[in-house]
Design a protein around this motif. Structure first.
Motif, mmCIF file in Angstrom:
data_model
loop_
_atom_site.group_PDB
_atom_site.id
_atom_site.type_symbol
_atom_site.label_atom_id
_atom_site.label_comp_id
_atom_site.label_asym_id
_atom_site.label_seq_id
_atom_site.Cartn_x
_atom_site.Cartn_y
_atom_site.Cartn_z
ATOM 1 N N ARG A 80 -5.668 2.832 -1.220
ATOM 2 C CA ARG A 80 -5.533 2.577 0.219
ATOM 3 C C ARG A 80 -6.889 2.455 0.908
ATOM 4 O O ARG A 80 -7.019 1.776 1.926
ATOM 5 N N PHE A 110 -5.161 -2.219 6.697
ATOM 6 C CA PHE A 110 -3.829 -2.549 7.198
ATOM 7 C C PHE A 110 -3.904 -2.672 8.713
ATOM 8 O O PHE A 110 -4.422 -1.780 9.384
ATOM 9 N N ASN A 135 0.826 -1.225 0.000
ATOM 10 C CA ASN A 135 0.000 0.000 0.000
ATOM 11 C C ASN A 135 0.857 1.271 0.000
ATOM 12 O O ASN A 135 0.412 2.331 0.411
ATOM 13 N N PHE A 186 -1.471 -3.160 12.001
ATOM 14 C CA PHE A 186 -0.046 -3.029 12.299
ATOM 15 C C PHE A 186 0.374 -3.898 13.482
ATOM 16 O O PHE A 186 -0.433 -4.227 14.358
#
Lengths: 246, 219, 227
Positions: A77, A82, A51, A84
């Motif tokens: 995006r 996402f 991304n 983390f």
């Protein structure tokens, strides 16, 4: 089956150190793929390049057959979730606001609609109403990571990338996060997961890829990879994991 | 008599206290000026390409490296600015150099993960800056900024050398004219003390109100 | 002679005098400040209720009032009562020392509190007395932790020593104003003073970094202990 993500010959170097030496693979709709491999092997870099949080040196990434470029990256995006390693919840926002901010600021949804989606997403990962107004620092690591997952799914992405989602967690908190991810997999979410949790990988992955020194050394079904590894490097890695060295 | 209370009669006190206007005026205007110039200084230092960023850095170092009185004297005698303007600019420029540092270190205290998380949701860089970085940096700034406010408030007294009619200058004037120094100076020390404590409690209160658990603390 | 040379060479002795007074005030006042700071910090942490109250009020009052007011109370105020009559230089040094003491008390206190309690427990279990603990075990660590804040304090005091000018001490800023008014070369005179101040700051910083390195012990530093 429809292809969601395709990565072709992706390369990335830091200074003179080549971290990714041409990585290619693809994921179809509803599939869960797991990447395993030793630390420093390029797993996180691969996800960050997909991304464009880190800019790849060369290679192509297609999302729903459309090439991702620096020009359309902001659009892309929105469709790539996402999660983390260190959660990265926005420290100044409550759990609920963390999930809502993308819906309101990026997707420009009206507030009531965003609120409804946020609540559903939080409930899906098992974060109940009593925690919604807590700030990240007031939540356990496992709760924070589940909120982070809710933040990603609220955007209804085409795919979610997980970067070692449980490796920063205390052992007793890992289960709740894996359970939330399992729920997503069962609901048909397309996922690409970097993890060391082999038991989890076995139960959810359609395919496991072994990434070492910037190349995919071996890939196959969980059975093939974990029970019958072919390459020496993978065997060595698996025995290290079994001993708790990775 | 060592401490002659009669020196603190009402008319003397009122004369001195009327200086509060200038003391507070200088404080607020200089802090405001310092905030604007300070963020410019911080941005110049962090975001401009090398030759320019060095210039901003040197400006900051020089402003922090010379005494406030010297700044006042330069503005007043060398640049022939009036006393009020010299006082405001002197205090403001100096505060800018410190507020710039505070702002910069607050931004630096925010982990790169916050930026990554914002971008991964599809936010533009400007949106991340506006929605994530600034709201966090402003909160992290407040304690350091409170100290800076107190410093400026106290340092307005140095504008005495320019003759701005703040409480310090007025106190000195009265003390000389009635020949009672001890009483008058003790009195303005108390006035400053009250001003400092009041602003501190207001600013601490503000911080408590906008404070967010865990924000700005290291992992 | 260029105008800058006139300012510099014709008044060379004045500049040297200014530098001397500036340094004298700075160095002596920081030394007074260190002694007082340590005293008040120990009073505040280890003292009984009374000592604690004294230390807290002192620190609060000094930090809550401007230095120039403190200097005026000391010089003009006390002088006019006939109790003590300081010379301007004495008043400046004592006043700034008293002022620095309050700030340094806070540096010392933070440093004492940054040392893990295990150190105290280990010393006491060896049979150290409270005083022995403070001076033999804690202080050597505390000094290394506060060193960086002394650098800041030194530079702050160098700048604030210019306030001695209003007590008629001929320190650097006073000299620059004097030279400016004699020659009408204000810009040159003030710039020269500014350059000297910057130079002094750089030298002091270098010197302190040298000491920090000389005295450093792995694991005992402000950075390691995150203060």
């Amino acid at each position: 089956m429809k292809e969601v993500l395709r990565v072709e010959n992706l390369k990335k170097s830091y200074h003179k150190n080549e971290v990714l030496k041409g990585v290619s693979f693809s994921i179809n709709e509803g599939e869960t793929k797991v990447i395993i491999g030793p630390s420093g092997g390029g797993k996180s870099t691969l996800l960050y390049c997909i991304n464009y949080l880190q800019k790849p040196d060369s290679g192509e990434i297609y999302l729903d057959s459309e090439l991702i470029t620096p020009k359309n990256i902001y659009e892309a995006r929105k469709k790539i979730g996402f999660v983390f390693q260190y959660f990265n919840l926005f420290m100044h926002l409550t759990a609920l606001d963390n999930v809502m901010i993308g819906l309101i600021k990026v997707k420009k949804l009206p507030k009531d609609e965003a609120l409804k989606i946020a609540k559903e997403s939080l409930l899906l990962v098992g974060i109940k109403e009593d925690l919604w107004n807590h700030y990240p620092a007031q939540l356990s690591g496992g709760q924070q990571q589940r909120v982070a997952i809710a933040r990603a799914i609220a955007m209804s992405p085409r795919i979610i990338l997980f970067d070692e989602p449980t490796s920063a967690l205390d052992v007793e908190l890992i289960g709740e996060v894996l359970q939330a991810m399992k729920t997503l997999a069962e609901n048909g979410m397309t996922m690409l997961i970097v993890t060391h949790e082999l038991e989890f990988a076995k139960s959810v992955a359609h395919e496991i890829m072994f990434l070492e020194s910037g190349v995919i050394v071996e890939k196959g079904t969980p059975q093939e990879i974990i029970e019958h590894p072919k390459s020496e490097r993978l065997k060595k890695f698996l025995s290290k994991i079994a001993k708790g060295e990775e | 008599m060592i401490f002659d209370v009669s020196a603190l009669n009402l008319s003397n006190l009122i004369y001195v206290l009327r200086g509060i206007f200038w003391t507070l005026f200088l404080t607020f205007v200089s802090i405001g000026l310092g905030l604007i110039l300070g963020s410019a200084l911080a941005f110049g230092e962090v975001y401009l390409p090398p030759p320019f960023s060095y210039i901003f850095r040197i400006i900051g170092e020089v402003l922090r490296g010379v005494p406030l009185i010297l700044l006042f004297l330069i503005l007043y005698f060398a640049f022939n600015l009036g006393m009020t303007l010299s006082a405001i600019l002197g205090l403001g420029l100096r505060s800018a150099s410190y507020q710039g540092q505070i702002f910069r270190s607050s931004l630096e205290a925010i982990s790169a993960g916050q930026l990554h998380a914002g971008l991964s949701l599809g936010m533009t860089k400007f949106q991340v800056f506006k929605e994530i970085l600034v709201p966090q940096a402003l909160r992290i700034m407040i304690p350091g900024w409170t100290n800076e406010f107190i410093t400026v408030l106290k340092d307005t007294s140095i504008a005495f050398v320019l003759g701005v009619m703040d409480i310090m200058t007025r106190a000195d004037f009265i003390a000389r004219s009635i020949g009672r120094y001890f009483e008058i100076y003790i009195f303005i020390a108390l006035v400053y003390f009250v001003l400092v404590k009041t602003s501190m409690s207001i600013l601490n209160n503000l911080y408590e109100r906008v404070r967010i658990p865990g924000l700005g603390e290291k992992r | 002679m260029s105008s800058f040379e006139i300012v510099l060479f014709k008044y060379k002795d004045f500049w040297l005098m200014g530098l001397k007074y500036t340094m004298l005030i700075t160095v002596l006042s920081i030394l007074i400040g260190i002694v007082l700071g340590l005293l008040f910090a120990i009073m505040r942490i280890y003292g009984n209720k009374f000592f604690k109250a004294v230390a807290v009020s002192y620190i609060d009052l000094i930090r809550g009032t401007p230095m120039i007011v403190q200097l005026f109370i000391l010089y003009y105020g006390l002088g006019s009562t006939g109790l003590v009559k300081f010379t301007p230089l004495q008043a400046a040094i004592i006043g700034m020392g008293l002022n620095s003491g309050a700030y340094q008390a806070e540096y010392f206190r933070t440093a004492f509190l940054a040392i893990p309690t295990g150190q105290t427990e280990a010393a006491l279990s060896l049979g150290f007395t409270r005083t022995g603990l403070i001076f033999n075990i804690l202080l050597p660590q505390v000094v290394r932790i506060v060193l960086p804040s002394w650098t800041n304090e030194l530079i702050a005091l160098t700048q604030y020593s210019s306030l001695a000018m209003v007590l008629t001490v001929m320190e650097l800023t006073a000299v620059s104003k004097y030279v400016g008014s004699k020659t009408f070369l204000y810009i040159q005179a003030f710039s020269l003073a500014g350059i000297i101040y910057l130079f002094v700051s750089v030298v002091l910083t270098r010197l302190m970094v040298y000491f920090e390195n000389r005295l450093s012990i792995p694991g005992v530093s402000a950075q390691k202990l995150r203060i």
